[in-house]
Design an enzyme around this catalytic site. Sequence first.
Site, PDB file in Angstrom:
ATOM      1  N   HIS A   1       0.807  -1.229   0.000  1.00 40.45           N
ATOM      2  CA  HIS A   1       0.000   0.000   0.000  1.00 40.45           C
ATOM      3  C   HIS A   1       0.839   1.277   0.000  1.00 40.45           C
ATOM      4  O   HIS A   1       0.391   2.316   0.496  1.00 40.45           O
ATOM      5  CB  HIS A   1      -0.969   0.010   1.190  1.00 40.45           C
ATOM      6  CG  HIS A   1      -2.356  -0.403   0.814  1.00 40.45           C
ATOM      7  ND1 HIS A   1      -3.467   0.057   1.446  1.00 40.45           N
ATOM      8  CD2 HIS A   1      -2.798  -1.242  -0.153  1.00 40.45           C
ATOM      9  CE1 HIS A   1      -4.554  -0.470   0.912  1.00 40.45           C
ATOM     10  NE2 HIS A   1      -4.166  -1.277  -0.061  1.00 40.45           N
TER      11      HIS A   1
ATOM     12  N   HIS B   1      -5.840  -3.479 -11.412  1.00 40.60           N
ATOM     13  CA  HIS B   1      -6.307  -3.348 -10.033  1.00 40.60           C
ATOM     14  C   HIS B   1      -7.826  -3.380 -10.062  1.00 40.60           C
ATOM     15  O   HIS B   1      -8.457  -2.676 -10.839  1.00 40.60           O
ATOM     16  CB  HIS B   1      -5.800  -2.022  -9.471  1.00 40.60           C
ATOM     17  CG  HIS B   1      -6.197  -1.751  -8.065  1.00 40.60           C
ATOM     18  ND1 HIS B   1      -7.141  -0.798  -7.736  1.00 40.60           N
ATOM     19  CD2 HIS B   1      -5.777  -2.288  -6.900  1.00 40.60           C
ATOM     20  CE1 HIS B   1      -7.277  -0.759  -6.416  1.00 40.60           C
ATOM     21  NE2 HIS B   1      -6.459  -1.660  -5.885  1.00 40.60           N
TER      22      HIS B   1
END
Length: 375
Positions: free
Chosen positions: A183, A286
């Site tokens: 992240h 994604h």
Amino acid sequence: MRTYATFGGVRNWVFVRVETAEGLYGWGEASMELWHGTMRAAIEELGARLVGMDALASERVWQVATRHGFWRGGAVLASAVAAIDQALWDIRGKFFQTPVYRLLGGPTREWVETYRHAGIYDPDDLQADARALVDRGVRTIKTGAWVSDSVLTETERLRRVRSRMEGIRAAVGDDVDILVDYHGRATPDEAIRLIQAIAEFRPRWVEEPIAPESPELIADVTAEAHRHGISIALGERLFSRWDFRTVLERQLIDVAQPDLCHAGGITETMKIASLADLYRVQMAPHNPAGPVSTAAAAHVAMAISNFSILEQCIDEPRWSQIVAEPWSREGSRLLVPDLPGLGVDLDVNALKAVPPAEMVVPSAAFRADGSVADV
């Protein structure tokens, strides 16, 4: 242009239905954590300026939507364009009575390989989640993104990551690929130490090890990853081919991860894929969002030559409640139906029946001293 926001079980989903004067309609999605109201407003405001244009002229509409507002790019504007663009491709496929992937030049493959999540929000569930997925035929599993680790020292964070990687590898065996998502939380030097800590457990890739604002800083991280046979994946927070240009031209990533909800839709993602292919970079869109995002990404995956794998989050029971006709899955394989357009239709009444909810996904992170950390 009609927008709908509904709770999807983990995230709020934002959809747009674009209708034509001839009675055709198409679905698009721009689900963005924390910003469902903003996304609806952006889609509606942009959409009002596009009404009256030729729905089959998706490239021209994309150009007008992107260039005639003066302010360009950014997550919100690119996502509004993405949702409308998906819907126009859906309409185009219905007009020509063929799946979108055929209009994009496909098929290049018979099915779309997918991966699933294990222990993303609760690492205590990691091994049980992973074993359950493998039992259902999933061959690639992603973990990481543990917000609760933010309060720990780097030494303790890396110790826990190593322990979790050891546990998941023991749980799934040697024949299952493991992906690690960080992240964007690490500094470049910490990211190097992260790779060194987990290399023996053979992750297929480390995703977004550093923040996306300066992706060129990933060079030393990528070099270290390659020394251990690990790929670097990045791109969920890059929204155009221009955003991807630096990391592709400098060969800093192995896997590009544009999000069909945010990176300008099908039109722009196809161009990103073509640019990535120049550098033999694989595409792994994604896709933590809902069924329209998944459909759009799957059609792109069917059409491009450099597709690798697609993220998929099947949030039940909401997924089945809003989708008129579910797609078939065989283990980790997603089968794209031979239906016109994107091949997905949503139940408007089911969308309206469940309003958006407060954020369930962790949306705050702090260090032990109270300073702000990345989520």
